[in-house]
Each structure stands twice: as structure tokens, then as C-alpha cells.
Design a protein around this motif. Structure first.
Motif, mmCIF file in Angstrom:
data_model
loop_
_atom_site.group_PDB
_atom_site.id
_atom_site.type_symbol
_atom_site.label_atom_id
_atom_site.label_comp_id
_atom_site.label_asym_id
_atom_site.label_seq_id
_atom_site.Cartn_x
_atom_site.Cartn_y
_atom_site.Cartn_z
ATOM 1 N N ARG A 202 41.324 41.222 39.611
ATOM 2 C CA ARG A 202 41.984 41.838 38.464
ATOM 3 C C ARG A 202 41.110 42.999 37.978
ATOM 4 O O ARG A 202 40.097 42.797 37.303
ATOM 5 C CB ARG A 202 42.206 40.810 37.359
ATOM 6 C CG ARG A 202 43.162 39.687 37.767
ATOM 7 C CD ARG A 202 43.380 38.717 36.613
ATOM 8 N NE ARG A 202 44.357 37.693 36.959
ATOM 9 C CZ ARG A 202 44.761 36.731 36.129
ATOM 10 N NH1 ARG A 202 44.246 36.667 34.909
ATOM 11 N NH2 ARG A 202 45.651 35.847 36.514
ATOM 12 N N ILE A 203 41.521 44.205 38.322
ATOM 13 C CA ILE A 203 40.673 45.373 38.097
ATOM 14 C C ILE A 203 40.399 45.597 36.611
ATOM 15 O O ILE A 203 39.275 45.912 36.215
ATOM 16 C CB ILE A 203 41.317 46.629 38.718
ATOM 17 C CG1 ILE A 203 41.549 46.403 40.221
ATOM 18 C CG2 ILE A 203 40.424 47.836 38.508
ATOM 19 C CD1 ILE A 203 40.306 46.152 41.016
ATOM 20 N N SER A 204 41.419 45.451 35.771
ATOM 21 C CA SER A 204 41.208 45.671 34.334
ATOM 22 C C SER A 204 40.185 44.685 33.786
ATOM 23 O O SER A 204 39.347 45.028 32.941
ATOM 24 C CB SER A 204 42.528 45.526 33.580
ATOM 25 O OG SER A 204 43.081 44.239 33.769
ATOM 26 N N ILE A 209 34.485 43.309 31.877
ATOM 27 C CA ILE A 209 33.408 42.333 31.801
ATOM 28 C C ILE A 209 32.121 42.752 32.500
ATOM 29 O O ILE A 209 31.045 42.257 32.193
ATOM 30 C CB ILE A 209 33.907 40.986 32.400
ATOM 31 C CG1 ILE A 209 32.998 39.812 31.967
ATOM 32 C CG2 ILE A 209 34.004 41.064 33.920
ATOM 33 C CD1 ILE A 209 33.101 39.466 30.523
ATOM 34 N N SER A 210 32.180 43.711 33.435
ATOM 35 C CA SER A 210 31.047 43.956 34.342
ATOM 36 C C SER A 210 29.992 44.886 33.756
ATOM 37 O O SER A 210 30.309 45.871 33.095
ATOM 38 C CB SER A 210 31.554 44.559 35.660
ATOM 39 O OG SER A 210 32.588 43.777 36.207
ATOM 40 N N THR A 234 42.140 53.229 39.143
ATOM 41 C CA THR A 234 42.633 53.762 40.414
ATOM 42 C C THR A 234 41.487 54.140 41.336
ATOM 43 O O THR A 234 41.525 53.882 42.551
ATOM 44 C CB THR A 234 43.533 54.989 40.162
ATOM 45 O OG1 THR A 234 44.630 54.594 39.351
ATOM 46 C CG2 THR A 234 44.038 55.573 41.464
ATOM 47 N N GLU A 235 40.428 54.748 40.785
ATOM 48 C CA GLU A 235 39.275 55.126 41.606
ATOM 49 C C GLU A 235 38.563 53.895 42.156
ATOM 50 O O GLU A 235 38.126 53.884 43.313
ATOM 51 C CB GLU A 235 38.306 55.983 40.778
ATOM 52 C CG GLU A 235 38.835 57.382 40.494
ATOM 53 C CD GLU A 235 38.003 58.131 39.460
ATOM 54 O OE1 GLU A 235 37.958 59.366 39.547
ATOM 55 O OE2 GLU A 235 37.394 57.477 38.576
ATOM 56 N N LEU A 236 38.454 52.848 41.335
ATOM 57 C CA LEU A 236 37.832 51.613 41.808
ATOM 58 C C LEU A 236 38.641 51.002 42.954
ATOM 59 O O LEU A 236 38.084 50.556 43.955
ATOM 60 C CB LEU A 236 37.728 50.606 40.658
ATOM 61 C CG LEU A 236 36.402 50.494 39.906
ATOM 62 C CD1 LEU A 236 36.479 49.386 38.877
ATOM 63 C CD2 LEU A 236 35.243 50.258 40.856
ATOM 64 N N ILE A 237 39.956 50.960 42.799
ATOM 65 C CA ILE A 237 40.816 50.394 43.840
ATOM 66 C C ILE A 237 40.680 51.196 45.127
ATOM 67 O O ILE A 237 40.595 50.640 46.224
ATOM 68 C CB ILE A 237 42.288 50.357 43.370
ATOM 69 C CG1 ILE A 237 42.447 49.362 42.214
ATOM 70 C CG2 ILE A 237 43.218 49.967 44.517
ATOM 71 C CD1 ILE A 237 43.804 49.400 41.551
#
Length: 516
Positions: A202-204, A209-210, A234-237
Motif C-alpha cells: 500500500r504505497i500511501s 509511515i516510513s 507514482t514515482e515510487l511505483i
């Protein structure tokens, strides 16, 4: 950056021709939440198994608190303060909560050689209160919701004096409210000096949290980045999957069913004391009806009642205009109604059987007539779904445990499709799988409706539900608080119904003030 508590140096691991990890190196600081991000098969689970001592690496070094190791075993890993909470929970279902939290530990006074029940229960209650949890230590684990079972596993990890806690998809079966509670608990742990290694798709949630994010792809370390580098979702994905994902996987459905579409399923006056209250709704042929609710709303219980997995006090189901007299799973399957469970480990997949036999189970009489197994038919049947879903595997005769989480979920869905259903009741259809696999399954579920398959989808993933659904039914405190039609569906409108219900001043006729 703080003090390095864990350093992973050139770790490699292969399974036959599959290179699960390829010279992976990165470090984790004390008192941080460090997320591992990657598609299924990227190497995350293999790395977790190496750190927990379940499997040795082929090469490389693990440095923990300044001490170097070429491999660990489970006892050594625990001794070094590493504890794992797996996605597929490892609980003793027939035992009580307090027995699950202290399964290996003797009391502080070792000389007594007695475990004082009241002392253990007092310690459990203290740990629960620290994190604002209301879980009865004397309740059986099987009687707890999945979310509370997850919390008990985390409390167990902390009770074993863990300093590094590995969490594998801890929110995959949690709704929004439960996820928020877990996020708060993890932040408390970080602030108290615990180190959290976190896996999630879950990217959001990852961005929320990170402190640090390590991206793995095809067994290789791609990058480790700070969460303050202003990367977009989007960039992380795109970093995770290695291709442009600018279009994303979520959208709002804009195709409408014809006005004269007939009703397939009609649920009338479902009630069960303290769970569901006078619930009635209908589902049209070829429709995707999404169902959403927060903790205590009754959605999970309703999904089981509809398939005969849990009894009801009152109510009835009409299917294709005819009342179903006996609500049992066998009878529902005879009507071409199937249920995809939210926990593939507990129900749905036979982990002791081969992948091919799992595919064949719903149609074993058709594929192997006259009482003799026809392996050619079974193999051809399995390969049909393997190609359809692009399931990555070594051999169809391997066990399902050899598959990644995403491929296990594809297998589970394939098993459900084996009887050529008219209605699928799906509960968390993309639980614990990566963005790429999730996109494939969402597209496939949407495509089923073009084949006149009707879907009743229970999900805690709101963007997923909005993408799939023609309508969304929202539940609150065991009742339907509203059903949103196309044009009304948005996260704000769904959450308003889920949190305030249909009696709130801002609602009219069970629907919220529409947010454009």
C-alpha cells in the motif's frame, strides 16, 4: 542517520535457476521504520526468512549490532532481538490470547518452575494498555477478528524482548480504522527505540509511515531513499516495477449497466443478534457491488453469512428469483455461487497438495471421470489458468508454498473460477499482493462481468473498491448506512457513510451530501 543496527552486505540466495536475491546490500538504523518495497518475487520474503533464520543465504554477511554472521538460525535470530510477524499469521487458534503471547517463556523467577497464570495475564493487560488495545487475554484466538490477531502477534514479538521487528504486510487484512491504529502503534514503537522493518504494497501507507524506503526488483537492490525526498506515489511505483506507471491502477468506473438489467441476488431482512440488523439489498446480473465498512460494521460477518459459513437468525436469499432453502456452502456452490476467502492460508488453498491438484479440485469429477486421475486433463486445466493469469511458478507439481503471495492469490481466484460461477463473493481479493499483480486481478475481475459473472466485493481497500464497483454499499454498526450510485462514489462520501451513518444531520435518505 542514527546508529546502524543492521547491515546487509552482498546477500545472495537462489532456488535452482531462480535468483531470489542478487548481492543485496543496505543498512537499517536503530529506532527507524525502514520499508522494503517491491513486487511479489522481488526478494522481500526471502530476505525476511534469512533474517529470521528460516533459511541461510548462499553468500554475504549480516552484521547485527556490530557482530557479523554468515547465517542465522531461529534461536540465534531471536537471541539477537529479531522477531517476525508474518503476513500469514502463526497463531495457536484453539488457545487463549495470553497463551499465544507467552508460548516459549518461563516466568521471571526461574526457580519456581511454575507459570503463574494471573501474573502472565497481568503482563498481557499491561502491554495491551500501553498501546490502547482492548483485547481480552482470556479470549480464544480463533474468536478474534483478523486485526486483533495481528495485534496479538505484534505484542508477542515485543514480549520476547525484540529490538528489530519484521512486519510482513501487517495491514493486508485491516480496514482503514484498524490500519490507523496500527500506524499509531508503530510510531510509538519507533519513538521508544524499536527498529521496524516493514513490508507493504500500500504505497500511501508506505509514504505515511516510513523513515527510509529500500526498493528491491528482481532480487536486486535498486535504491534506498529517505521518505523526505518528496517522491510521489507514482514515482515510487515506477521505481518498484521498473516501468512507467504514471497512469496508476485506480480510477472511477464510468460504464453503466442498462436500466433493464435483471436482479440476480436478492437478500431480504438478514439479521443476527449483535452483528447484523435487518439488512436487505439486491445485486444485478453482471454488476460489481462493493461493500465497505469500518471495524464493527458487520461486513466480514455478512460475507460469511451470504455463503452459509455463519448462521443467521432471520432472513432469506432469492437467487435468480428463487428462494435458496438451505444456506450452506455446498448448496451455494450448487447454485454456481462461490466465495473467495480473505485468508488463503486458512481456507481456499490446499498447501499440502500440488499446484495442479489445487486447480483441479472444483472440477475433479469432470477432469478425472470413472474414478481414475487423468493427469493430462489436470495439467491442461492448470495451464489454462496459469496462462490466463500469468502465474509465475517452477512446476505445476510444486506446492503452493513455493509461490509468491501474489501468485497464491491468483491461484485462489482460479480455484473459484473452476466451477464457472454466476456469482462470486470476494473478500479482500488483492490482499497482500503487489501493485502489478493487483492491477492484473482488478482488470480480470472487471472483465468477468463482461462474461455475465456477477461480483459482490467486500474490501477494506477503498481505491480498489471505487475502481471495481458499479455501486458501493456502506455499512455502519451492523446496518446499511447508504448505497452510493455512480456519480456519487468518492472516498469522502464512502467514509462519511462509514463513520457517521445514515442518521447524521448531514445525511438525507441514507446518503451523504455529495462531494464533487
Amino acid at each position: 542517520m542514527g546508529q546502524t543496527v543492521l547491515s546487509i552486505q552482498d546477500i545472495s540466495k537462489s532456488y535452482g535457476v531462480v535468483q531470489a536475491l542478487d548481492n543485496v546490500s543496505f543498512s537499517v538504523s536503530k529506532g527507524e521504520i525502514h520499508t522494503l518495497l517491491g513486487e511479489n518475487g522481488a526478494g522481500k520474503s526471502t530476505l525476511i526468512r534469512i533474517l529470521s533464520g528460516e533459511t541461510p543465504p548462499d553468500s554475504g554477511v549480516l552484521e547485527i549490532d556490530g557482530k557479523k554472521f554468515t547465517s542465522l538460525n531461529p534461536n540465534l535470530s531471536r537471541h539477537l532481538g529479531i522477531s517476525v510477524v508474518h503476513q500469514e499469521l502463526t497463531i495457536f487458534g484453539n488457545m487463549m490470547v495470553y497463551e499465544n503471547i507467552f508460548p516459549r517463556q518461563l516466568p521471571d523467577n526461574q526457580k519456581e518452575k511454575l507459570i503463574r497464570k494471573k501474573d502472565i495475564i497481568a503482563r498481557v493487560n499491561d502491554n495491551m494498555k500501553k498501546f490502547g488495545l482492548d483485547i481480552n487475554p482470556l479470549e480464544k484466538m480463533n474468536d478474534l477478528r483478523l486485526a486483533n490477531q495481528q495485534m496479538v502477534e505484534i505484542i508477542r514479538a515485543l514480549s520476547e524482548n525484540a529490538q528489530i521487528v519484521l512486519l510482513d504486510e501487517p495491514t493486508s487484512g485491516l480496514n482503514t480504522q484498524e490500519t490507523d491504529l496500527l500506524m499509531n502503534i508503530l510510531k510509538q514503537l519507533r519513538d521508544r527505540g524499536y527498529t521496524i522493518i516493514y513490508i507493504s504494497h500500500r504505497i500511501s501507507e508506505v509514504m505515511q509511515i516510513s523513515d527510509q524506503i529500500t526498493i528491491l526488483r528482481d532480487g536486486k537492490h535498486i535504491d534506498t531513499i529517505s521518505n523526505n525526498e518528496n517522491l510521489t506515489e507514482t514515482e515510487l511505483i515506477s521505481l518498484m516495477v521498473g516501468r512507467d506507471f504514471s497512469s496508476g491502477i485506480y480510477s472511477v468506473k464510468n460504464t453503466k449497466l442498462p436500466e433493464d438489467t435483471p436482479t440476480l441476488l436478492d437478500v431480504r431482512s438478514f439479521s443476527k443478534k449483535n452483528v447484523i440488523k435487518d439488512t436487505s439489498f439486491s445485486v444485478r446480473k453482471g454488476e460489481v457491488l462493493g461493500v465497505f465498512g469500518l471495524e464493527g460494521s458487520g461486513t466480514y460477518e455478512l460475507s460469511k453469512m451470504l455463503f452459509g459459513l455463519q448462521g443467521i437468525d432471520t432472513g432469506e436469499i432469492l437467487f435468480e428469483g428463487t428462494k435458496i432453502e438451505n444456506l450452506t456452502p455446498i448448496n451455494m456452490i450448487s447454485h454456481k455461487i462461490v466465495y473467495l476467502n480473505n485468508n488463503r492460508k486458512d481456507a481456499g488453498i490446499f498447501f499440502d497438495m500440488s499446484i495442479a491438484d489445487n486447480f483441479a479440485t472444483p472440477r475433479i469429477n469432470d477432469l478425472s471421470p470413472h474414478g481414475f486421475l487423468n493427469y493430462q486433463n489436470i495439467s491442461e486445466h492448470a495451464m489454462q489458468y496459469i496462462r490466463q493469469f500469468s502465474i509465475m511458478l517452477g512446476s505445476i507439481y510444486d506446492k503452493p508454498s513455493s509461490l509468491s503471495g501474489g501468485n497464491q492469490q491468483k491461484l485462489l481466484l482460479s480455484i473459484c473460477l473452476g466451477i464457472k460461477p454466476k456469482l462470486i463473493i470476494v473478500n479482500e481479493p488483492t490482499r497482500g499482493i503487489d501493485v502489478g499483480a493487483k492491477s492484473e486481478i482488478l482488470k480480470f475481475l472487471a472483465g468477468l462481468t463482461q462474461q455475465d459473472v456477477t461480483i459482490l466485493c467486500f474490501s477494506s481497500d477503498l481505491p480498489e473498491l471505487i475502481t471495481l464497483s458499479d455501486r458501493i454499499m456502506v455499512m455502519n454498526s451492523g446496518k446499511i448506512s447508504g448505497i452510493l450510485e455512480q456519480g456519487e462514489i468518492s472516498e469522502k462520501n464512502v467514509m462519511k457513510l462509514a463513520t457517521v451513518g445514515s442518521t447524521h444531520k448531514g445525511l438525507t435518505n441514507g446518503k451523504p451530501d455529495i462531494v464533487e
